[in-house]
Design a protein around this motif. Structure first.
Motif, short mmCIF file in Angstrom:
data_model
loop_
_atom_site.label_atom_id
_atom_site.label_comp_id
_atom_site.label_asym_id
_atom_site.label_seq_id
_atom_site.Cartn_x
_atom_site.Cartn_y
_atom_site.Cartn_z
N SER A 247 -10.70 9.72 -7.12
CA SER A 247 -10.04 8.45 -6.81
C SER A 247 -10.48 7.96 -5.44
O SER A 247 -10.80 8.77 -4.56
CB SER A 247 -8.52 8.63 -6.84
N HIS A 360 -3.07 12.47 -7.19
CA HIS A 360 -2.45 11.14 -7.15
C HIS A 360 -3.33 10.15 -7.93
O HIS A 360 -4.52 10.07 -7.69
CB HIS A 360 -2.29 10.69 -5.70
N PRO A 361 -2.77 9.39 -8.85
CA PRO A 361 -3.58 8.48 -9.68
C PRO A 361 -4.16 7.33 -8.85
O PRO A 361 -3.58 6.92 -7.86
CB PRO A 361 -2.57 7.95 -10.72
#
Length: 361
Positions: A247, A360-361
């Motif tokens: 990410s 964490h997205p």
């Protein structure tokens, strides 16, 4: 020539390798890693030249020079990323640099220094003042986030205008901090120098002859090369994020600060192993202050001028992580002493936050 200097000279080989890897269109992950390694020696030469020049031009201009180039690596990478439109990565790199300095750099220094010396002392007054200044930065960072979360229909332009005003105020406070440390309360920040004078250390030994033209050339050359390598890093970063599945948040908070700040981490550890924990704390916390009070505001204003708006509305989880780092660092430094267990505490906190950012997205 010291072992550190030999290693840094050897790592310069990654500069042409990074350029060649980009020209050959190798795997983006390989290009990203190689360019990240190339940044490390360049950051070291910039830091060393800045320190050498500062000793020649005096404390006032030297302090300004350190303020400008102390975090030149992080700023150059961030400006290049900002130009490419990676605003969220830039924001993440700001919070990541603060977290890494407070938890990773101080944690490693406290652990390794604490293993060698049962307890290490440093100036609690300066540590408290620096921690309080970091709390100011957290307040400024959390305010637009709260405004965004609590005000339905708030226009993005409002957050931008707030960020421009806050950036100017943070820069003003940073200038006042420089004046405080270099003029009105200079004695608080010169305990190492006073200690040397008390032991009769000759001035010539403390300030050896320095080739100013050479150091200026090194500073200018390393900075120019760093701009090109940063461009390669950021270009490969965009592809790496897509192909590897990392990410932008994790990349900005964890990976980029590791490349940009590794020289500072090594410096902190070196001072801690010499039982100069006060200097190690000053380097780590001082770097965090430069990021929060100087680099972040400059990036907000540069983004405005570049037509690539960047405000201080950070991801809420980033703000919580920075606040955690500031609170725990303030708790440990408030008594003016440290031990190895406190180092373990800081490192475990960093690993926990890093794992959370990874998932964490």
């Amino acid at each position: 020539m010291s072992i550190k200097t030999k290693i840094l000279l050897g790592m310069l080989v990654f500069v042409p390798i990074a350029m060649g890897a980009q020209w050959l269109h190798l795997n983006p992950l390989i290009v990203f890693l190689v360019s990240g390694l190339a940044i490390i020696p360049l950051a070291a030469w910039i830091a060393n030249s800045t320190e050498e020049i500062a000793t020649v031009i005096g404390p006032a201009f030297g302090g300004l020079l350190n303020a400008t180039f102390g975090n030149a690596t992080e700023m150059i990478i961030a400006i290049v990323a900002l130009r490419s439109g990676l605003v969220e990565v830039v924001k993440a790199s700001i919070t990541g640099s603060i977290i890494a300095n407070l938890l990773l750099a101080i944690g490693l220094s406290t652990l390794l220094g604490g293993i060698r010396f049962s307890e290490q002392k440093f100036q609690p007054t300066v540590a408290r003042l620096n921690s309080s200044s970091l709390i100011l930065a957290v307040i400024v960072m959390v305010t637009p986030t709260i405004m965004h979360e609590t005000s339905a229909g708030l226009k993005p332009e409002i957050l931008n205008y707030f960020s421009y005003a806050a950036a100017v105020l943070l820069l003003l406070f940073y200038c006042l901090m420089l004046y405080f440390s270099m003029k009105t309360h200079r004695s608080l920040y010169q305990l190492e120098e006073l200690e040397s004078e008390a032991h009769g250390a000759p001035e010539a030994a403390a300030h050896p002859t320095i080739n100013l033209k050479l150091q200026l050339g090194v500073l200018l050359g390393a900075t120019i090369v760093l701009v090109f390598i940063s461009d390669i890093l950021v270009e490969s970063l965009q592809e790496t994020i897509k192909t590897v599945g990392l990410s932008p948040l994790f990349t900005g908070v964890i990976l980029i600060p590791l490349f940009g700040g590794v020289v500072e981490y090594i410096t902190c550890i070196t001072f801690a192993l010499k039982n100069k924990m006060e200097v190690a704390m000053a380097v780590a916390i001082g770097s965090s202050l430069q990021i929060a009070l100087f680099v972040a505001p400059i990036l907000v204003l540069v983004g405005w001028l570049m037509g690539q708006p960047m405000n201080l509305d950070f991801n809420p989880f980033e703000i919580v992580a920075v606040a955690m780092a500031v609170i725990i660092c303030n708790s440990i430094s408030s008594d003016g002493s440290s031990n190895w267990l406190e180092g373990v505490l800081l490192l475990i906190t960093y690993i926990i936050l890093g794992t959370a950012f990874y998932f964490h997205p």
